[in-house]
Design a protein around this motif. Structure first.
Motif, short mmCIF file in Angstrom:
data_model
loop_
_atom_site.label_atom_id
_atom_site.label_comp_id
_atom_site.label_asym_id
_atom_site.label_seq_id
_atom_site.Cartn_x
_atom_site.Cartn_y
_atom_site.Cartn_z
N ASP A 1 65.65 34.66 79.60
CA ASP A 1 66.10 35.93 79.05
C ASP A 1 64.88 36.85 78.95
OD1 ASP A 1 68.83 35.47 78.70
OD2 ASP A 1 68.54 34.50 76.77
N GLY B 1 76.30 31.11 73.56
CA GLY B 1 76.64 30.80 72.19
C GLY B 1 77.24 32.08 71.61
N GLU C 1 79.15 27.17 70.79
CA GLU C 1 78.49 27.18 72.09
C GLU C 1 79.52 27.19 73.21
OE1 GLU C 1 75.36 27.62 72.73
OE2 GLU C 1 75.26 27.10 74.84
N LYS C 2 79.41 28.15 74.09
CA LYS C 2 80.23 28.28 75.29
C LYS C 2 81.73 28.07 75.05
CE LYS C 2 76.40 27.63 78.36
NZ LYS C 2 75.27 27.12 77.61
N VAL D 1 74.78 35.01 71.65
CA VAL D 1 73.40 34.65 71.32
C VAL D 1 72.54 34.85 72.56
CG1 VAL D 1 71.88 32.75 70.64
CG2 VAL D 1 74.21 32.88 69.69
N THR E 1 72.66 25.55 69.31
CA THR E 1 73.66 26.32 68.56
C THR E 1 74.32 25.46 67.48
OG1 THR E 1 74.12 27.57 70.56
CG2 THR E 1 75.79 27.68 68.84
C1 G1P Z 1 71.46 29.02 76.16
C2 G1P Z 1 72.06 28.78 74.78
C3 G1P Z 1 73.18 29.79 74.52
C4 G1P Z 1 72.66 31.21 74.69
C5 G1P Z 1 72.01 31.37 76.07
C6 G1P Z 1 71.34 32.74 76.17
O1 G1P Z 1 72.42 28.71 77.13
O2 G1P Z 1 72.55 27.46 74.72
O3 G1P Z 1 73.67 29.63 73.20
O4 G1P Z 1 73.73 32.12 74.54
O5 G1P Z 1 71.01 30.37 76.31
O6 G1P Z 1 70.77 32.94 77.42
P1 G1P Z 1 72.07 28.46 78.69
O7 G1P Z 1 71.94 29.82 79.31
O8 G1P Z 1 70.80 27.70 78.73
O9 G1P Z 1 73.24 27.71 79.25
#
Ligand code: G1P
Length: 298
Positions: A136, A174, A193-194, A206, A234
């Motif tokens: 991110d 999340g 989460e998801k 999130v 999460t």
């Molecule tokens: C992770 C977190 C998720 C969040 C996201 C943001 O997910 O588990 O809660 O919203 O990063 O980028 P991932 O992208 O690793 O699946």
């Protein structure tokens, strides 16, 4: 509210980066560049701006290029010095870490983000800490984590960066269930989460910046596998809801790029290229001509 200063940050960088194969066959995803700076550099710069002085990387096999990146390069530096290339030496300065400021801990099995953060528990100890997900990338006048540190000084507890996403995209994130919406800050009464799009409590997602109480590390001791069969951060944060330390979402000001996806990475590349004074004019001209050609061909 009296909160402790946040000085430690965890960077989970153990992922295999399969979405970027074949590139990630031999380079860690975090070393891939937006213009000329690796993704990880953006996260480190943001953490430094927020006052972080201890950087904890949760790595895995095949990530040694990351360790080299943050090490001094005596031969390269002396060559640049001999050649009088002062600007390049200056550029390298951002990659240097004070001795002892950076620590690496291995996640020996890919069990999820929660597990990755838990791997850093001994290095964090009993103090609040930040987590930054380098995928991110957030372009902002005031860096996102710095905004959060300031907001956290008012709230304490636990804080996650958040933003509204398209309702059909919630299942990639999340998601917060909002108890009180105070504008920039929301207090959560749930976090999942998801979730499936039709089961999501909101479209407030999130984003990968967290300020967490050490209690979350404790929660991770007995969190079971969650969404996707992984140990989810999460879920460990959600356990704090209703307890003595609340969970807040913080609507940051800035533009977030999902550099974990190819489309997001390309968007960030264009945006960061256009934002660079040394490239702006040439690059903008090129994009302009390209679009004109595409239009003409339609
Ligand atoms: C992770 C977190 C998720 C969040 C996201 C943001 O997910 O588990 O809660 O919203 O990063 O980028 P991932 O992208 O690793 O699946």
């Amino acid at each position: 509210m009296k909160t402790r200063k946040i000085t430690k940050a965890v960077f989970p960088v153990a992922g295999m980066g399969t979405r970027f194969l074949p590139a990630t066959k031999s380079i860690p995803k975090e070393i891939m560049t937006l213009v000329d700076r690796p993704l990880i550099q953006y996260a480190i710069d943001e953490a430094r701006a927020a006052g972080i002085t201890e950087f904890i990387f949760v790595t895995s096999r095949g990530k040694s290029a990351l360790e080299d990146y943050f090490d001094v390069a005596p031969e390269l530096e002396s060559r640049l010095r001999d050649a009088g290339k002062k600007e390049l030496l200056e550029v390298l300065k951002d990659t240097n870490m004070d001795s002892g400021a950076i620590a690496y801990v291995r996640q020996n099995r890919p069990l999820g983000l929660g597990h990755a953060v838990w791997c850093a528990r001994r290095l964090i100890g009993d103090e609040p800490f930040a987590v930054l997900l380098p995928d991110d990338v957030i372009a902002a006048e005031k860096p996102c984590l710095q905004q959060m540190v300031e907001a956290y000084a008012q709230t304490g507890g636990n804080m996650v960066a958040t933003m509204e996403v398209a309702p059909e995209r919630v299942s990639a994130y999340g998601v917060l269930d909002v108890a009180d919406d105070m504008g920039d800050i929301v207090r959560a009464k749930g976090m999942v989460e998801k979730p499936k799009a039709d089961e999501a409590p909101s479209n407030l997602a999130v984003i990968g910046r967290y300020i967490l109480s050490p209690r979350v590390l404790n929660n991770l001791n007995d969190i079971k596998q969650g969404a996707g069969g992984e140990i989810q951060l999460t879920d460990a944060i959600a356990k704090e809801i209703g307890g003595e330390e609340s969970v807040y979402g913080f609507r940051f000001r800035g533009q977030r790029y999902d550099c974990g996806s190819k489309a997001g990475f390309l968007q960030a590349t264009v945006a960061f290229g256009l934002a660079r004074e040394d490239l702006q004019a040439e690059f903008a001209d090129y994009l302009h001509d390209l679009l004109a050609q595409q239009k003409a061909a339609q």
